[in-house]
Design a protein around this motif. Sequence first.
Motif, PDB file in Angstrom:
ATOM      1  N   LEU A 178      13.424-115.834   2.439  1.00 33.72           N
ATOM      2  CA  LEU A 178      14.615-115.520   1.630  1.00 33.72           C
ATOM      3  C   LEU A 178      14.977-114.054   1.821  1.00 33.72           C
ATOM      4  O   LEU A 178      14.129-113.178   1.631  1.00 33.72           O
ATOM      5  CB  LEU A 178      14.333-115.772   0.135  1.00 33.72           C
ATOM      6  N   PRO A 179      16.237-113.742   2.169  1.00 35.19           N
ATOM      7  CA  PRO A 179      16.633-112.320   2.242  1.00 35.19           C
ATOM      8  C   PRO A 179      16.569-111.679   0.850  1.00 35.19           C
ATOM      9  O   PRO A 179      16.767-112.357  -0.166  1.00 35.19           O
ATOM     10  CB  PRO A 179      18.086-112.378   2.732  1.00 35.19           C
ATOM     11  N   GLY A 232      17.953-107.998  -1.053  1.00 33.76           N
ATOM     12  CA  GLY A 232      18.707-106.759  -0.914  1.00 33.76           C
ATOM     13  C   GLY A 232      18.123-105.687  -1.819  1.00 33.76           C
ATOM     14  O   GLY A 232      17.040-105.157  -1.595  1.00 33.76           O
ATOM     15  N   SER A 240      19.944-108.996  -8.712  1.00 35.54           N
ATOM     16  CA  SER A 240      20.134-110.289  -9.366  1.00 35.54           C
ATOM     17  C   SER A 240      19.144-110.347 -10.517  1.00 35.54           C
ATOM     18  O   SER A 240      18.020-109.854 -10.398  1.00 35.54           O
ATOM     19  CB  SER A 240      19.883-111.425  -8.382  1.00 35.54           C
ATOM     20  N   TYR A 241      19.561-110.977 -11.607  1.00 36.51           N
ATOM     21  CA  TYR A 241      18.749-110.884 -12.822  1.00 36.51           C
ATOM     22  C   TYR A 241      17.566-111.844 -12.858  1.00 36.51           C
ATOM     23  O   TYR A 241      16.572-111.574 -13.511  1.00 36.51           O
ATOM     24  CB  TYR A 241      19.628-111.167 -14.044  1.00 36.51           C
ATOM     25  N   SER A 251      17.017-116.062  -8.356  1.00 32.80           N
ATOM     26  CA  SER A 251      17.743-116.390  -7.117  1.00 32.80           C
ATOM     27  C   SER A 251      17.371-115.426  -5.993  1.00 32.80           C
ATOM     28  O   SER A 251      17.613-115.713  -4.822  1.00 32.80           O
ATOM     29  CB  SER A 251      19.259-116.401  -7.349  1.00 32.80           C
ATOM     30  N   CYS A 252      16.773-114.269  -6.318  1.00 34.84           N
ATOM     31  CA  CYS A 252      16.327-113.344  -5.261  1.00 34.84           C
ATOM     32  C   CYS A 252      14.798-113.348  -5.158  1.00 34.84           C
ATOM     33  O   CYS A 252      14.217-112.421  -4.614  1.00 34.84           O
ATOM     34  CB  CYS A 252      16.872-111.934  -5.502  1.00 34.84           C
ATOM     35  N   THR A 296      27.633-102.557 -10.853  1.00 32.61           N
ATOM     36  CA  THR A 296      26.699-101.562 -10.325  1.00 32.61           C
ATOM     37  C   THR A 296      26.991-101.389  -8.843  1.00 32.61           C
ATOM     38  O   THR A 296      27.331-102.362  -8.164  1.00 32.61           O
ATOM     39  CB  THR A 296      25.222-101.958 -10.519  1.00 32.61           C
ATOM     40  N   THR A 347      23.574-104.442  -2.147  1.00 35.60           N
ATOM     41  CA  THR A 347      23.851-104.388  -0.706  1.00 35.60           C
ATOM     42  C   THR A 347      25.089-105.228  -0.382  1.00 35.60           C
ATOM     43  O   THR A 347      25.483-106.101  -1.161  1.00 35.60           O
ATOM     44  CB  THR A 347      22.665-104.950   0.098  1.00 35.60           C
ATOM     45  N   ALA A 396      26.237-108.766  -1.977  1.00 40.57           N
ATOM     46  CA  ALA A 396      27.591-108.973  -2.524  1.00 40.57           C
ATOM     47  C   ALA A 396      28.217-110.238  -1.931  1.00 40.57           C
ATOM     48  O   ALA A 396      28.929-110.968  -2.620  1.00 40.57           O
ATOM     49  CB  ALA A 396      28.468-107.757  -2.230  1.00 40.57           C
ATOM     50  N   VAL A 450      30.423-111.777  -5.261  1.00 44.69           N
ATOM     51  CA  VAL A 450      30.537-111.067  -6.541  1.00 44.69           C
ATOM     52  C   VAL A 450      31.996-110.875  -6.963  1.00 44.69           C
ATOM     53  O   VAL A 450      32.906-110.864  -6.128  1.00 44.69           O
ATOM     54  CB  VAL A 450      29.807-109.694  -6.502  1.00 44.69           C
ATOM     55  N   HIS A 451      32.167-110.737  -8.264  1.00 43.72           N
ATOM     56  CA  HIS A 451      33.494-110.508  -8.836  1.00 43.72           C
ATOM     57  C   HIS A 451      33.478-109.164  -9.551  1.00 43.72           C
ATOM     58  O   HIS A 451      32.405-108.628  -9.851  1.00 43.72           O
ATOM     59  CB  HIS A 451      33.830-111.611  -9.848  1.00 43.72           C
ATOM     60  N   LEU A 499      23.752-117.684  -1.774  1.00 42.19           N
ATOM     61  CA  LEU A 499      22.453-117.330  -2.376  1.00 42.19           C
ATOM     62  C   LEU A 499      21.366-117.083  -1.339  1.00 42.19           C
ATOM     63  O   LEU A 499      20.184-117.347  -1.592  1.00 42.19           O
ATOM     64  CB  LEU A 499      22.014-118.446  -3.336  1.00 42.19           C
ATOM     65  N   TRP A 559      17.447 -98.902 -16.208  1.00 44.75           N
ATOM     66  CA  TRP A 559      17.652 -99.175 -17.637  1.00 44.75           C
ATOM     67  C   TRP A 559      17.060-100.522 -18.029  1.00 44.75           C
ATOM     68  O   TRP A 559      16.867-100.806 -19.206  1.00 44.75           O
ATOM     69  CB  TRP A 559      19.127 -99.081 -18.023  1.00 44.75           C
TER      70      TRP A 559
HETATM   71  C1  LIG Z   1      24.158-103.613 -13.962  1.00 41.52           C
HETATM   72  C2  LIG Z   1      24.595-104.800 -13.163  1.00 41.52           C
HETATM   73  C3  LIG Z   1      25.927-105.167 -13.197  1.00 41.52           C
HETATM   74  C4  LIG Z   1      26.362-106.270 -12.459  1.00 41.52           C
HETATM   75  N1  LIG Z   1      27.675-106.598 -12.519  1.00 41.52           N
HETATM   76  C5  LIG Z   1      28.116-107.664 -11.806  1.00 41.52           C
HETATM   77  C6  LIG Z   1      29.490-108.006 -11.811  1.00 41.52           C
HETATM   78  O1  LIG Z   1      30.320-107.357 -12.476  1.00 41.52           O
HETATM   79  N2  LIG Z   1      29.887-109.047 -11.041  1.00 41.52           N
HETATM   80  C7  LIG Z   1      29.017-109.769 -10.271  1.00 41.52           C
HETATM   81  O2  LIG Z   1      29.447-110.704  -9.586  1.00 41.52           O
HETATM   82  N3  LIG Z   1      27.696-109.470 -10.252  1.00 41.52           N
HETATM   83  C8  LIG Z   1      27.237-108.443 -10.994  1.00 41.52           C
HETATM   84  N4  LIG Z   1      25.912-108.108 -10.946  1.00 41.52           N
HETATM   85  C9  LIG Z   1      25.011-108.901 -10.088  1.00 41.52           C
HETATM   86  C10 LIG Z   1      24.920-108.302  -8.673  1.00 41.52           C
HETATM   87  O3  LIG Z   1      26.164-107.851  -8.236  1.00 41.52           O
HETATM   88  C11 LIG Z   1      24.492-109.394  -7.705  1.00 41.52           C
HETATM   89  O4  LIG Z   1      23.326-110.008  -8.126  1.00 41.52           O
HETATM   90  C12 LIG Z   1      24.309-108.861  -6.270  1.00 41.52           C
HETATM   91  O5  LIG Z   1      24.346-109.973  -5.400  1.00 41.52           O
HETATM   92  C13 LIG Z   1      22.999-108.117  -6.089  1.00 41.52           C
HETATM   93  O6  LIG Z   1      22.922-107.636  -4.764  1.00 41.52           O
HETATM   94  P1  LIG Z   1      21.538-107.147  -4.152  1.00 41.52           P
HETATM   95  O7  LIG Z   1      21.817-106.427  -2.876  1.00 41.52           O
HETATM   96  O8  LIG Z   1      20.742-106.438  -5.186  1.00 41.52           O
HETATM   97  O9  LIG Z   1      20.906-108.531  -3.772  1.00 41.52           O
HETATM   98  P2  LIG Z   1      19.583-109.306  -4.324  1.00 41.52           P
HETATM   99  O10 LIG Z   1      19.661-109.412  -5.810  1.00 41.52           O
HETATM  100  O11 LIG Z   1      18.377-108.680  -3.695  1.00 41.52           O
HETATM  101  O12 LIG Z   1      19.872-110.696  -3.672  1.00 41.52           O
HETATM  102  C14 LIG Z   1      20.980-111.455  -4.108  1.00 41.52           C
HETATM  103  C15 LIG Z   1      21.167-112.676  -3.225  1.00 41.52           C
HETATM  104  O13 LIG Z   1      21.648-112.243  -1.972  1.00 41.52           O
HETATM  105  C16 LIG Z   1      20.851-112.753  -0.934  1.00 41.52           C
HETATM  106  N5  LIG Z   1      20.931-111.773   0.148  1.00 41.52           N
HETATM  107  C17 LIG Z   1      20.661-110.444   0.083  1.00 41.52           C
HETATM  108  N6  LIG Z   1      20.871-109.888   1.291  1.00 41.52           N
HETATM  109  C18 LIG Z   1      21.278-110.866   2.124  1.00 41.52           C
HETATM  110  C19 LIG Z   1      21.626-110.925   3.506  1.00 41.52           C
HETATM  111  N7  LIG Z   1      21.613-109.844   4.290  1.00 41.52           N
HETATM  112  N8  LIG Z   1      21.967-112.122   4.040  1.00 41.52           N
HETATM  113  C20 LIG Z   1      22.008-113.235   3.273  1.00 41.52           C
HETATM  114  N9  LIG Z   1      21.686-113.242   1.972  1.00 41.52           N
HETATM  115  C21 LIG Z   1      21.336-112.074   1.401  1.00 41.52           C
HETATM  116  C22 LIG Z   1      19.478-112.938  -1.568  1.00 41.52           C
HETATM  117  O14 LIG Z   1      18.716-113.923  -0.891  1.00 41.52           O
HETATM  118  C23 LIG Z   1      19.845-113.407  -2.964  1.00 41.52           C
HETATM  119  O15 LIG Z   1      20.118-114.778  -2.978  1.00 41.52           O
HETATM  120  C24 LIG Z   1      25.430-107.017 -11.666  1.00 41.52           C
HETATM  121  C25 LIG Z   1      24.093-106.640 -11.623  1.00 41.52           C
HETATM  122  C26 LIG Z   1      23.670-105.547 -12.370  1.00 41.52           C
HETATM  123  C27 LIG Z   1      22.215-105.154 -12.313  1.00 41.52           C
END
Ligand SMILES: Cc1cc2nc3c(=O)[nH]c(=O)nc-3n(C[C@H](O)[C@H](O)[C@H](O)COP(=O)(O)OP(=O)(O)OC[C@H]3O[C@@H](n4cnc5c(N)ncnc54)[C@H](O)[C@@H]3O)c2cc1C
Length: 437
Positions: A38-39, A41, A45-46, A49-50, A104, A108, A112, A117-118, A163, A302
């Motif tokens: 699983l990738p 980033g 994600s809360y 799913s990650c 936030t 990555t 996104a 993401v929205h 996902l 936080w």
């Molecule tokens: C404070 C806060 C505010 C937020 N606000 C919003 C919001 O307003 N709207 C919204 O939509 N979300 C929101 N989120 C959620 C966040 O935007 C998503 O969970 C986002 O996808 C996290 O990205 P990440 O890089 O941390 O990925 P991770 O959480 O590490 O992974 C997310 C998903 O992406 C996959 N992934 C990661 N990298 C790759 C890749 N290279 N190729 C394929 N799959 C990949 C992972 O397998 C996993 O399924 C918020 C989160 C926080 C903490």
Amino acid sequence: MHPDRYESWGRFPKVCRQEVRSLRFRSDPLPEAEGPLLPYGLGRSYGDSCLNEGGTLLSTTNLDRLIHFDHERGILRCEAGVSLAEILRLTVPRGWFLPVTPGTKFVTLGGAIANDVHGKNHHADGTFGRHVRCFEVLRSDGTRHLCSPEENAGLFRATIGGLGLTGVVTWAEFQLRPVSNPLIEAESVRIRSLDEFYEVNAASEADYRYTVAWIDVLASGRNLGRGLYNRGNHAAPVTADLPKLRWGSRLAVPLDAPGWAINPLTVRAFNFAYYHKQLRRVQAGLLPYEPFFYPLDAVAKWNRVYGKRGFFQYQCVVPTGSEAMREIIRTIARSAEASPLVVLKTFGDLPSPGMLSFPRQGITLALDFPNRGERTFRLFEELDRLVADAGGALYPAKDARMPPAMFQRSFPRWREFATYVDPRFSSSFWRRVTHEF
Ligand SMILES: Cc1cc2nc3c(=O)[nH]c(=O)nc-3n(C[C@H](O)[C@H](O)[C@H](O)COP(=O)(O)OP(=O)(O)OC[C@H]3O[C@@H](n4cnc5c(N)ncnc54)[C@H](O)[C@@H]3O)c2cc1C
């Protein structure tokens, strides 16, 4: 970093049997690894799913190279591990902004895309995936697929909001939005009830690109849904010297706070003070984009204020105007379990490109709950019933516990999506929600 440190933002569930491998170059093959892949980033994600209990996370943050920036047209191609923060640092001084951003910037590009993401501009611009022009997916059999709305369109739509289950996105290209400067013309309007939210929202959506409300979820009776409605637009060009941006110092929560730090009394006190901090009904001003879009990023880590047991975010969408949202807020107010960070927003009618994308037309509520075990789960069951009866859905990126039946009903294309899942890829979330019921 130690494998145990690869957790999700809500720090629930705890996952111990999980290996981590780093991806270094986009041209490299996938590393040898045990179990499902699983990738991963930046772990924003809360829930699960990650996470990948018993499998391997493919950390993408070393895929951090910019590949090409067309300054004239605002088209950026970069590796999938580049964060939105880095993208903004490069593009804003050159007059370009993200087409859509979550709350936030520490996510990555790959994350996104994988959660489609929205942001605050959903009613105007839809989800992030709508602005993606193309990307490469690396599958476990070593094949590489260039995907766009025209080429490999099925895999393109499965990977957006997919996902991380269809393979690794190694790089992506997307369209930026032109801006004149880093400022937002922002307004905050005091709203006294949910009805007033709908009124102000209807009057705002045509004129403001960004809209979102904070509400006091403990307010009940005629105050139910009261809060502050925030709206804004990128500022027009100004000839005078722009105020210098000062957003350097980031505070951090150094330790896990005790579990009782968030309780009904502290939340009530915070909500009261926050709602009454604004004396005038409408307050307007120029703001740097960072506090407007990312107020929580000012406090690093936080998520630790909820203590070691972690917390949940509950984000649902239900049809606009349905009685369901009123009942959901009432149920939460009665339980007095929620934290102060409660966000209310409407999604517009622009279709999301992904088969599993969460955003759909309706009203969405997002809020945090400290993990208090059984009683928190019982409350979620009540809320699930209200969401499901209204034909709504929960956001997988925020979820750590929705039952399989709920997922399968509210994401009706999940079986079609499953045909695109890479046979070596899986996640704790996917195994949980695809159980037969
Ligand atoms: C404070 C806060 C505010 C937020 N606000 C919003 C919001 O307003 N709207 C919204 O939509 N979300 C929101 N989120 C959620 C966040 O935007 C998503 O969970 C986002 O996808 C996290 O990205 P990440 O890089 O941390 O990925 P991770 O959480 O590490 O992974 C997310 C998903 O992406 C996959 N992934 C990661 N990298 C790759 C890749 N290279 N190729 C394929 N799959 C990949 C992972 O397998 C996993 O399924 C918020 C989160 C926080 C903490």
